[in-house]
Motif scaffolding. Structure first.
Motif, PDB file in Angstrom:
ATOM      1  N   ALA A   1       0.830  -1.206   0.000  1.00 20.68           N
ATOM      2  CA  ALA A   1       0.000   0.000   0.000  1.00 20.68           C
ATOM      3  C   ALA A   1       0.865   1.257   0.000  1.00 20.68           C
ATOM      4  N   GLU A   2       0.316   2.309  -0.586  1.00 21.42           N
ATOM      5  CA  GLU A   2       0.969   3.618  -0.605  1.00 21.42           C
ATOM      6  C   GLU A   2       0.390   4.455   0.532  1.00 21.42           C
ATOM      7  N   ILE A   3       1.224   4.781   1.503  1.00 23.03           N
ATOM      8  CA  ILE A   3       0.793   5.603   2.628  1.00 23.03           C
ATOM      9  C   ILE A   3       1.231   7.037   2.344  1.00 23.03           C
ATOM     10  N   ALA A   4       0.266   7.945   2.316  1.00 19.76           N
ATOM     11  CA  ALA A   4       0.586   9.352   2.065  1.00 19.76           C
ATOM     12  C   ALA A   4       1.534   9.843   3.150  1.00 19.76           C
ATOM     13  N   GLY A   5       2.662  10.406   2.725  1.00 18.84           N
ATOM     14  CA  GLY A   5       3.650  10.886   3.681  1.00 18.84           C
ATOM     15  C   GLY A   5       4.715   9.863   3.998  1.00 18.84           C
ATOM     16  N   GLY A   6       4.527   8.635   3.539  1.00 20.02           N
ATOM     17  CA  GLY A   6       5.544   7.600   3.696  1.00 20.02           C
ATOM     18  C   GLY A   6       5.717   7.083   5.119  1.00 20.02           C
ATOM     19  N   PRO A   7       6.860   6.425   5.361  1.00 19.77           N
ATOM     20  CA  PRO A   7       7.106   5.784   6.653  1.00 19.77           C
ATOM     21  C   PRO A   7       7.112   6.749   7.838  1.00 19.77           C
ATOM     22  N   MET A   8       7.578   7.977   7.608  1.00 21.19           N
ATOM     23  CA  MET A   8       7.603   8.934   8.717  1.00 21.19           C
ATOM     24  C   MET A   8       6.183   9.290   9.169  1.00 21.19           C
ATOM     25  N   THR A   9       5.286   9.469   8.224  1.00 25.32           N
ATOM     26  CA  THR A   9       3.895   9.753   8.581  1.00 25.32           C
ATOM     27  C   THR A   9       3.263   8.544   9.255  1.00 25.32           C
ATOM     28  N   ALA A  10       3.559   7.348   8.766  1.00 29.79           N
ATOM     29  CA  ALA A  10       3.028   6.136   9.396  1.00 29.79           C
ATOM     30  C   ALA A  10       3.493   6.039  10.845  1.00 29.79           C
ATOM     31  N   ALA A  11       4.767   6.328  11.096  1.00 28.80           N
ATOM     32  CA  ALA A  11       5.301   6.274  12.468  1.00 28.80           C
ATOM     33  C   ALA A  11       4.645   7.337  13.343  1.00 28.80           C
ATOM     34  N   LYS A  12       4.440   8.533  12.792  1.00 33.11           N
ATOM     35  CA  LYS A  12       3.789   9.609  13.548  1.00 33.11           C
ATOM     36  C   LYS A  12       2.358   9.233  13.908  1.00 33.11           C
ATOM     37  N   VAL A  13       1.628   8.686  12.940  1.00 30.76           N
ATOM     38  CA  VAL A  13       0.245   8.271  13.184  1.00 30.76           C
ATOM     39  C   VAL A  13       0.199   7.155  14.224  1.00 30.76           C
ATOM     40  N   ALA A  14       1.113   6.203  14.136  1.00 30.83           N
ATOM     41  CA  ALA A  14       1.161   5.107  15.115  1.00 30.83           C
ATOM     42  C   ALA A  14       1.392   5.651  16.518  1.00 30.83           C
ATOM     43  N   ALA A  15       2.337   6.565  16.664  1.00 29.66           N
ATOM     44  CA  ALA A  15       2.626   7.157  17.971  1.00 29.66           C
ATOM     45  C   ALA A  15       1.432   7.951  18.493  1.00 29.66           C
ATOM     46  N   GLU A  16       0.781   8.689  17.599  1.00 29.88           N
ATOM     47  CA  GLU A  16      -0.388   9.478  17.991  1.00 29.88           C
ATOM     48  C   GLU A  16      -1.546   8.576  18.418  1.00 29.88           C
ATOM     49  N   LEU A  17      -1.733   7.483  17.706  1.00 27.01           N
ATOM     50  CA  LEU A  17      -2.764   6.515  18.085  1.00 27.01           C
ATOM     51  C   LEU A  17      -2.536   6.000  19.494  1.00 27.01           C
ATOM     52  N   LEU A  18      -1.311   5.619  19.760  1.00 25.06           N
ATOM     53  CA  LEU A  18      -0.955   5.069  21.067  1.00 25.06           C
ATOM     54  C   LEU A  18      -1.171   6.113  22.161  1.00 25.06           C
ATOM     55  N   ALA A  19      -0.742   7.331  21.914  1.00 24.51           N
ATOM     56  CA  ALA A  19      -0.917   8.396  22.900  1.00 24.51           C
ATOM     57  C   ALA A  19      -2.392   8.687  23.145  1.00 24.51           C
ATOM     58  N   ARG A  20      -3.170   8.774  22.075  1.00 20.20           N
ATOM     59  CA  ARG A  20      -4.593   9.097  22.231  1.00 20.20           C
ATOM     60  C   ARG A  20      -5.384   7.975  22.899  1.00 20.20           C
ATOM     61  N   ALA A  21      -4.893   6.759  22.796  1.00 24.22           N
ATOM     62  CA  ALA A  21      -5.596   5.639  23.430  1.00 24.22           C
ATOM     63  C   ALA A  21      -5.534   5.721  24.944  1.00 24.22           C
ATOM     64  N   PHE A  22      -4.528   6.422  25.470  1.00 19.66           N
ATOM     65  CA  PHE A  22      -4.315   6.412  26.916  1.00 19.66           C
ATOM     66  C   PHE A  22      -4.376   7.776  27.568  1.00 19.66           C
ATOM     67  N   MET A  23      -4.740   8.844  26.836  1.00 17.79           N
ATOM     68  CA  MET A  23      -4.868  10.153  27.461  1.00 17.79           C
ATOM     69  C   MET A  23      -5.888  10.989  26.706  1.00 17.79           C
ATOM     70  N   LEU A  24      -6.435  11.973  27.400  1.00 17.18           N
ATOM     71  CA  LEU A  24      -7.350  12.923  26.794  1.00 17.18           C
ATOM     72  C   LEU A  24      -6.538  13.981  26.072  1.00 17.18           C
ATOM     73  N   PRO A  25      -7.066  14.531  24.970  1.00 18.70           N
ATOM     74  CA  PRO A  25      -6.367  15.630  24.297  1.00 18.70           C
ATOM     75  C   PRO A  25      -6.303  16.852  25.214  1.00 18.70           C
ATOM     76  N   GLU A  26      -5.313  17.706  24.962  1.00 19.71           N
ATOM     77  CA  GLU A  26      -5.184  18.924  25.762  1.00 19.71           C
ATOM     78  C   GLU A  26      -6.376  19.820  25.512  1.00 19.71           C
ATOM     79  N   ALA A  27      -6.775  20.517  26.552  1.00 15.69           N
ATOM     80  CA  ALA A  27      -7.881  21.474  26.412  1.00 15.69           C
ATOM     81  C   ALA A  27      -7.389  22.659  25.602  1.00 15.69           C
ATOM     82  N   GLY A  28      -8.195  23.134  24.686  1.00 14.23           N
ATOM     83  CA  GLY A  28      -7.775  24.224  23.829  1.00 14.23           C
ATOM     84  C   GLY A  28      -8.471  25.452  24.198  1.00 14.23           C
TER      85      GLY A  28
END
Length: 106
Positions: free
Chosen positions: A79-106
């Protein structure tokens, strides 16, 4: 639009936008499929930058499955992931973080 309060993250794969989310079922499937360690150790690998491409792929697949996707890791190998491996790694890290914490209040 993704809902960070639900732990959602977006990723474009083969030109199609997908919403990824680590549900409890997706987390259980992820942990069962880890080649080494537990979810806590996976989080530690991401926090220290010691994660592998296998970790990234496992998180992306779990997030896609939590979002309703019915595929497997093998489906993403070409599969072609937009943004390549760096974007995939960023999304993976963000998924993991969001699974265990609430987003910051804006």
């Amino acid at each position: 639009m993704v809902n960070p309060y639900r732990g959602e993250v977006a990723l474009i794969i083969d030109g199609q936008r997908h919403v990824l989310r680590l549900t409890l079922g997706a987390l259980a499937e992820l942990e069962a499929g880890l080649h080494s360690g537990s979810l806590v150790e996976l989080v530690q690998r991401f926090e220290t930058g010691a994660f592998s491409t296998r970790d990234v792929l496992a998180l992306i697949v779990a997030g896609l499955r939590g979002g309703g996707w019915q595929g497997t890791a093998a489906d993403l190998l070409q599969a072609e992931i937009a943004g390549g491996p760096m974007t995939a790694a960023k999304v993976a890290a963000e998924l993991l973080a969001r699974a265990f914490m609430l987003p910051e209040a804006g």
